[in-house]
Design a protein around this motif. Structure first.
Motif, PDB file in Angstrom:
ATOM      1  N   ASP A  67       0.824  -1.201   0.000  1.00 38.71           N
ATOM      2  CA  ASP A  67       0.000   0.000   0.000  1.00 38.71           C
ATOM      3  C   ASP A  67       0.859   1.251   0.000  1.00 38.71           C
ATOM      4  OD1 ASP A  67      -2.651   1.203   0.173  1.00 38.71           O
ATOM      5  OD2 ASP A  67      -2.010   1.860   2.155  1.00 38.71           O
ATOM      6  N   ARG A  68       1.951   1.193   0.742  1.00 36.92           N
ATOM      7  CA  ARG A  68       2.790   2.372   0.863  1.00 36.92           C
ATOM      8  C   ARG A  68       4.161   1.949   1.355  1.00 36.92           C
ATOM      9  NH1 ARG A  68       1.272   8.176   2.730  1.00 36.92           N
ATOM     10  NH2 ARG A  68       3.360   9.002   2.828  1.00 36.92           N
ATOM     11  N   GLU A 149      -6.007   2.873  11.747  1.00 38.63           N
ATOM     12  CA  GLU A 149      -5.328   3.438  10.586  1.00 38.63           C
ATOM     13  C   GLU A 149      -5.373   2.471   9.403  1.00 38.63           C
ATOM     14  OE1 GLU A 149      -1.481   4.304  12.221  1.00 38.63           O
ATOM     15  OE2 GLU A 149      -2.187   6.133  13.217  1.00 38.63           O
ATOM     16  N   ARG A 153      -6.987   2.946   5.647  1.00 39.54           N
ATOM     17  CA  ARG A 153      -6.266   2.673   4.392  1.00 39.54           C
ATOM     18  C   ARG A 153      -7.050   1.701   3.521  1.00 39.54           C
ATOM     19  NH1 ARG A 153      -1.864   3.206   7.854  1.00 39.54           N
ATOM     20  NH2 ARG A 153      -1.884   0.991   8.402  1.00 39.54           N
ATOM     21  N   ARG A 157      -8.461   2.305  -0.251  1.00 39.65           N
ATOM     22  CA  ARG A 157      -8.160   1.416  -1.390  1.00 39.65           C
ATOM     23  C   ARG A 157      -9.441   0.971  -2.076  1.00 39.65           C
ATOM     24  NH1 ARG A 157      -4.553  -0.829   2.281  1.00 39.65           N
ATOM     25  NH2 ARG A 157      -5.953  -2.579   2.686  1.00 39.65           N
TER      26      ARG A 157
END
Length: 174
Positions: A67-68, A149, A153, A157
């Motif tokens: 994701d990151r 958190e 996320r 998405r």
């Protein structure tokens, strides 16, 4: 005497799958300037994250997405880079695992936060199809914060996928 079979969907605490994986960075891991390649860091991130996901699911897993990934500070040859992974969120067949990367100069003991990543893994059954994973027991306030958190996320998405799907439909004139 045979131990009792544990229900694979019995909720598991975050601590049961946590991973702390130190690695010494060597010359083949780096460029001529001595900086460790980002791809090497990503490989170890995926390894640590995968171990945490396997421990939680007690099955094979595949990496579905990163994701990151934020590279905050470089890692250098000779340093000990520690990859700390924990399951942040559990869906029906998938899990988000957060991995924190810390570098240590083993001569001075100085450490620094070098990066963080969030990965999604999908649990697989014996036929390599997605299968249900156990619920997650949040043990600490940090676990609860990470879970909140991760849920945000995940929602971002899913919203992005819906926008992409709608855009594709409009492009086809649907």
């Amino acid at each position: 005497m045979t131990p009792p079979v544990q229900n694979p969907l019995t909720a598991k605490p975050v601590s049961a799958s946590r991973v702390v994986m130190p690695q010494r960075m060597l010359p083949p891991d780096a460029n001529p300037a001595g900086n460790v390649h980002g791809g090497v860091i990503l490989k170890y991130i995926d390894t640590a994250g995968g171990i945490a996901a396997i421990r939680h699911a007690r099955s094979a897993v595949v990496t579905a997405s990163i994701d990151r990934m934020d590279f905050l500070k470089p890692a250098y040859i000779g340093e000990v880079v520690t990859f700390m992974a924990s399951v942040n969120y559990v869906g029906s067949t998938s899990m988000e695992v957060g991995v924190r990367v810390e570098c240590e100069n083993p001569m001075t003991g100085e450490t620094r936060h070098a990066g963080s990543a969030y990965l999604t893994y999908v649990a697989l059954d014996a036929e390599r199809r997605p299968h249900a994973v156990p619920p997650l027991i949040l043990e600490t306030e940090d676990d609860s914060r990470r879970n909140r958190e991760a849920a945000a996320r995940r929602e971002a998405r899913l919203a992005e996928r819906r926008r992409e799907r709608d855009s594709q439909r409009q492009g086809r004139g649907e």
